[in-house]
Scaffold this motif. Structure first.
Motif, PDB file in Angstrom:
ATOM      1  N   ALA A 125       0.839  -1.197   0.000  1.00  0.00           N
ATOM      2  CA  ALA A 125       0.000   0.000   0.000  1.00  0.00           C
ATOM      3  C   ALA A 125       0.877   1.251   0.000  1.00  0.00           C
ATOM      4  N   LYS A 126       0.311   2.353  -0.436  1.00  0.00           N
ATOM      5  CA  LYS A 126       1.019   3.636  -0.411  1.00  0.00           C
ATOM      6  C   LYS A 126       0.449   4.500   0.712  1.00  0.00           C
ATOM      7  N   ILE A 127       1.326   5.238   1.361  1.00  0.00           N
ATOM      8  CA  ILE A 127       0.936   6.100   2.468  1.00  0.00           C
ATOM      9  C   ILE A 127       0.886   7.548   2.009  1.00  0.00           C
ATOM     10  N   LEU A 128      -0.260   8.193   2.247  1.00  0.00           N
ATOM     11  CA  LEU A 128      -0.384   9.635   2.006  1.00  0.00           C
ATOM     12  C   LEU A 128      -0.305  10.328   3.360  1.00  0.00           C
ATOM     13  N   PRO A 129       0.844  10.936   3.697  1.00  0.00           N
ATOM     14  CA  PRO A 129       0.955  11.608   4.996  1.00  0.00           C
ATOM     15  C   PRO A 129       0.261  12.963   4.976  1.00  0.00           C
ATOM     16  N   VAL A 130      -0.555  13.216   5.992  1.00  0.00           N
ATOM     17  CA  VAL A 130      -1.223  14.499   6.143  1.00  0.00           C
ATOM     18  C   VAL A 130      -0.839  15.008   7.528  1.00  0.00           C
ATOM     19  N   MET A 131       0.094  15.948   7.554  1.00  0.00           N
ATOM     20  CA  MET A 131       0.665  16.389   8.821  1.00  0.00           C
ATOM     21  C   MET A 131      -0.236  17.404   9.498  1.00  0.00           C
ATOM     22  N   THR A 132      -0.540  17.116  10.758  1.00  0.00           N
ATOM     23  CA  THR A 132      -1.249  18.097  11.563  1.00  0.00           C
ATOM     24  C   THR A 132      -0.217  18.778  12.444  1.00  0.00           C
ATOM     25  N   ASP A 133      -0.193  18.514  13.732  1.00  0.00           N
ATOM     26  CA  ASP A 133       0.748  19.191  14.607  1.00  0.00           C
ATOM     27  C   ASP A 133       1.696  18.211  15.270  1.00  0.00           C
ATOM     28  N   SER A 134       2.768  18.740  15.814  1.00  0.00           N
ATOM     29  CA  SER A 134       3.746  17.939  16.534  1.00  0.00           C
ATOM     30  C   SER A 134       3.741  18.286  18.010  1.00  0.00           C
ATOM     31  N   THR A 135       2.728  19.033  18.429  1.00  0.00           N
ATOM     32  CA  THR A 135       2.660  19.463  19.822  1.00  0.00           C
ATOM     33  C   THR A 135       1.277  19.170  20.370  1.00  0.00           C
ATOM     34  N   GLU A 136       0.957  19.741  21.511  1.00  0.00           N
ATOM     35  CA  GLU A 136      -0.356  19.551  22.120  1.00  0.00           C
ATOM     36  C   GLU A 136      -1.350  20.636  21.711  1.00  0.00           C
ATOM     37  N   THR A 137      -1.052  21.421  20.706  1.00  0.00           N
ATOM     38  CA  THR A 137      -1.954  22.507  20.313  1.00  0.00           C
ATOM     39  C   THR A 137      -2.563  22.241  18.953  1.00  0.00           C
ATOM     40  N   ALA A 138      -3.690  22.883  18.698  1.00  0.00           N
ATOM     41  CA  ALA A 138      -4.357  22.722  17.409  1.00  0.00           C
ATOM     42  C   ALA A 138      -3.622  23.506  16.334  1.00  0.00           C
ATOM     43  N   VAL A 139      -3.852  23.130  15.083  1.00  0.00           N
ATOM     44  CA  VAL A 139      -3.138  23.788  14.000  1.00  0.00           C
ATOM     45  C   VAL A 139      -4.059  24.436  12.974  1.00  0.00           C
ATOM     46  N   THR A 140      -5.317  24.063  12.951  1.00  0.00           N
ATOM     47  CA  THR A 140      -6.236  24.706  12.016  1.00  0.00           C
ATOM     48  C   THR A 140      -7.517  25.038  12.751  1.00  0.00           C
ATOM     49  N   SER A 141      -8.208  26.059  12.264  1.00  0.00           N
ATOM     50  CA  SER A 141      -9.454  26.459  12.910  1.00  0.00           C
ATOM     51  C   SER A 141     -10.556  25.435  12.702  1.00  0.00           C
ATOM     52  N   SER A 142     -10.399  24.582  11.685  1.00  0.00           N
ATOM     53  CA  SER A 142     -11.447  23.601  11.383  1.00  0.00           C
ATOM     54  C   SER A 142     -11.090  22.209  11.865  1.00  0.00           C
ATOM     55  N   GLY A 143     -10.142  22.088  12.793  1.00  0.00           N
ATOM     56  CA  GLY A 143      -9.797  20.774  13.318  1.00  0.00           C
ATOM     57  C   GLY A 143      -9.304  19.840  12.234  1.00  0.00           C
ATOM     58  N   PHE A 144      -9.876  18.639  12.150  1.00  0.00           N
ATOM     59  CA  PHE A 144      -9.397  17.677  11.162  1.00  0.00           C
ATOM     60  C   PHE A 144     -10.171  17.763   9.850  1.00  0.00           C
ATOM     61  N   ALA A 145     -11.094  18.714   9.712  1.00  0.00           N
ATOM     62  CA  ALA A 145     -11.920  18.795   8.508  1.00  0.00           C
ATOM     63  C   ALA A 145     -11.073  19.019   7.258  1.00  0.00           C
ATOM     64  N   GLU A 146     -10.199  20.024   7.283  1.00  0.00           N
ATOM     65  CA  GLU A 146      -9.357  20.295   6.114  1.00  0.00           C
ATOM     66  C   GLU A 146      -8.414  19.143   5.795  1.00  0.00           C
ATOM     67  N   PRO A 147      -7.670  18.607   6.766  1.00  0.00           N
ATOM     68  CA  PRO A 147      -6.807  17.466   6.459  1.00  0.00           C
ATOM     69  C   PRO A 147      -7.562  16.270   5.892  1.00  0.00           C
ATOM     70  N   LEU A 148      -8.753  15.996   6.412  1.00  0.00           N
ATOM     71  CA  LEU A 148      -9.518  14.846   5.922  1.00  0.00           C
ATOM     72  C   LEU A 148      -9.978  15.071   4.490  1.00  0.00           C
ATOM     73  N   ARG A 149     -10.494  16.246   4.196  1.00  0.00           N
ATOM     74  CA  ARG A 149     -10.926  16.525   2.824  1.00  0.00           C
ATOM     75  C   ARG A 149      -9.746  16.429   1.856  1.00  0.00           C
ATOM     76  N   TYR A 150      -8.587  16.908   2.295  1.00  0.00           N
ATOM     77  CA  TYR A 150      -7.409  16.811   1.443  1.00  0.00           C
ATOM     78  C   TYR A 150      -7.079  15.350   1.146  1.00  0.00           C
ATOM     79  N   ALA A 151      -7.068  14.500   2.166  1.00  0.00           N
ATOM     80  CA  ALA A 151      -6.745  13.083   1.974  1.00  0.00           C
ATOM     81  C   ALA A 151      -7.719  12.433   0.998  1.00  0.00           C
ATOM     82  N   VAL A 152      -8.998  12.758   1.133  1.00  0.00           N
ATOM     83  CA  VAL A 152     -10.008  12.197   0.232  1.00  0.00           C
ATOM     84  C   VAL A 152      -9.754  12.661  -1.196  1.00  0.00           C
TER      85      VAL A 152
END
Length: 467
Positions: A125-152
């Protein structure tokens, strides 16, 4: 919504993250492979004779994936970073969590015939990495909505989400609905608090929620539970890849979700015509409960349908089932303009009327017909009154005619139609929510019944490996 990364929130990794091991000589690397007890339990060698996950992209929404790791080289796409820094997601520098998830899914090992290092369940299988954050803080105002739509939108057919939060917002619900509308299977970790408090996205309708099973085949003691749980997978003492060629060992439902994502990739590769829900159906129908049952009809809040068995999911004769399978339909749908190619809600209503579903008569026609009937009735009344005046008696026809005690001319006594029969809806017992809940009524599966694991080989000699 703000969500936290999951190395601590969901992964439950050992010693503040993981035990890291350097890239070592062959003997040490072999020790890493030997430590992958889940491969033996699954019967990974037999699984690879049926599917390796080829032609399937798995999105990993996480801390990024180290594409240079020797066990992942060639299997990681560039992806995208949704951190403030932006850019690609295939060269993380701070957090190994995403790399570990990717290796359990699509690691191919290294050395002679890939015999050393981490082997994933779906090594092609191939892995599509979608990076969010590397800390305990949020990175986008829409949570995981944008990363998920991008992956799709980038072609992922399975998306692994090993993170959690106590709430979910409308944008995220719409993103989940969008993924399902594009036939993408979403897999998420339930969390590691030994709690029934729902964690999202795992608890959201449309998502395949995964808890952890220990080496003895029983539910891992910290695995979260609830009505949304659908599957278990190995989540105790899991070896995987780290950054800079290193390795790590951890406990947690993050690892379990990665194994289920890999199993989904195997099924999607072998059965490309199945919907996301039908893939989930294969995984749940062939799972085994801690007390040895399979193909149960009602999931337990403690262990769902049981522990995933990829070999059975690939080889057993399973009816395709419904579109959503064991997944609950999403709570919200995409707007009409997004789902219907730009049609508005009004357009959708017109399309329904003109497509043969329903009467479809324009209101102006109905008004005209009513006016015609009223005029006709008025003419009849006038004629009857004039005849009565002229003849001094009732109109021809006697009793039973228009206006007489026998009813209206030409209409039989009113018969009870289908709409007058008692409606079965709401009167018959509904199977949803009225069956006794298995949670609290069945014996606690943790530590009471022998599980499918705990010995090598992991199954009785009379059965094929992985079964």
């Amino acid at each position: 919504m703000r969500f936290t990364r999951t190395l601590r929130a969901v992964s439950g990794a050992v010693v503040a993250g993981a035990l890291l091991f350097g890239t070592a000589p062959a003997a040490s690397a072999d020790y890493i492979r030997d430590g992958q007890w889940a491969l033996g339990a699954f019967g990974a060698d037999d699984i690879r004779r049926h599917s390796t996950g080829k032609n399937v992209i798995v999105g990993v929404i996480d801390s990024g994936v180290d594409a240079a790791h020797p066990d992942l080289k060639g299997n990681v796409l560039q992806g995208k970073s949704f951190t403030h820094a932006g850019g690609r997601a295939d060269h993380p520098t701070q957090d190994a969590h995403g790399t570990a998830m990717a290796a359990m899914i699509a690691g191919h090992g290294h050395g002679a015939n890939g015999s050393a290092g981490i082997m994933g369940l779906a090594p092609d299988a191939k892995i599509l990495p979608v990076m969010t954050d590397s800390t305990e803080t949020a990175v986008t105002s829409s949570g995981f909505a944008e990363p998920l739509r991008y992956a799709v939108d980038q072609g992922a057919k399975v998306v692994n989400m090993s993170f959690g939060s106590g709430s979910i917002d409308l944008d995220e619900k719409k993103a989940i609905s969008y993924a399902l509308s594009k036939d993408v299977l979403l897999v998420a970790a339930t969390g590691n608090d030994s709690s029934s408090s729902p964690q999202y996205p795992a608890a959201a309708p449309g998502v395949l929620a995964v808890g952890a099973v220990a080496k003895d085949g029983q539910v891992w003691r910290k695995s979260n539970y609830g009505e949304h749980v659908r599957l278990l997978a190995p989540g105790q003492g899991i070896y995987s890849a780290g950054l800079d060629g290193k390795y790590r060992q951890s406990d947690g439902t993050s690892d379990s979700a990665a194994y289920v994502s890999a199993a989904a990739a195997l099924v999607r590769s072998k059965f490309p015509d199945l919907t996301a829900g039908q893939v989930a159906n294969r995984l749940t129908r062939t799972a085994i409960t801690p007390n040895g049952k399979s193909d149960i009809s009602t999931p337990s809040p403690k262990y769902g349908y049981g522990t995933v068995r990829p070999f059975r999911a690939l080889t057993q004769d399973i009816p395709a089932g419904s579109k959503y399978g064991p997944l609950k339909a999403p709570e919200v749908e995409e707007s009409a303009s997004e789902e219907n190619g730009g049609a508005t809600a009004g357009d959708a209503g017109v399309q329904k009327a003109s497509g043969g579903s329903g009467i479809g008569i324009p209101p102006i026609v109905i008004i005209g017909l009513v006016l015609v009937l009223l005029v006709a009735a008025l003419v009849v009344v006038i004629v009857v009154v004039r005849r009565k005046k002229n003849n001094g008696g009732p109109p021809p026809g006697g009793p039973g005619g228009f206006g007489g005690p026998g009813g209206h001319v030409g209409f039989p006594p009113h018969q009870a139609g289908p709409h007058q029969q008692p409606s079965p809806y709401g009167q018959q017992p509904s199977p949803y929510g009225q069956q006794p809940s298995s949670y609290g009524q069945q014996p606690n599966p943790y530590g009471q019944q022998p599980g499918p694991y705990g010995s090598y080989p992991p199954v009785p000699p009379a059965q094929s490996p992985g079964q």
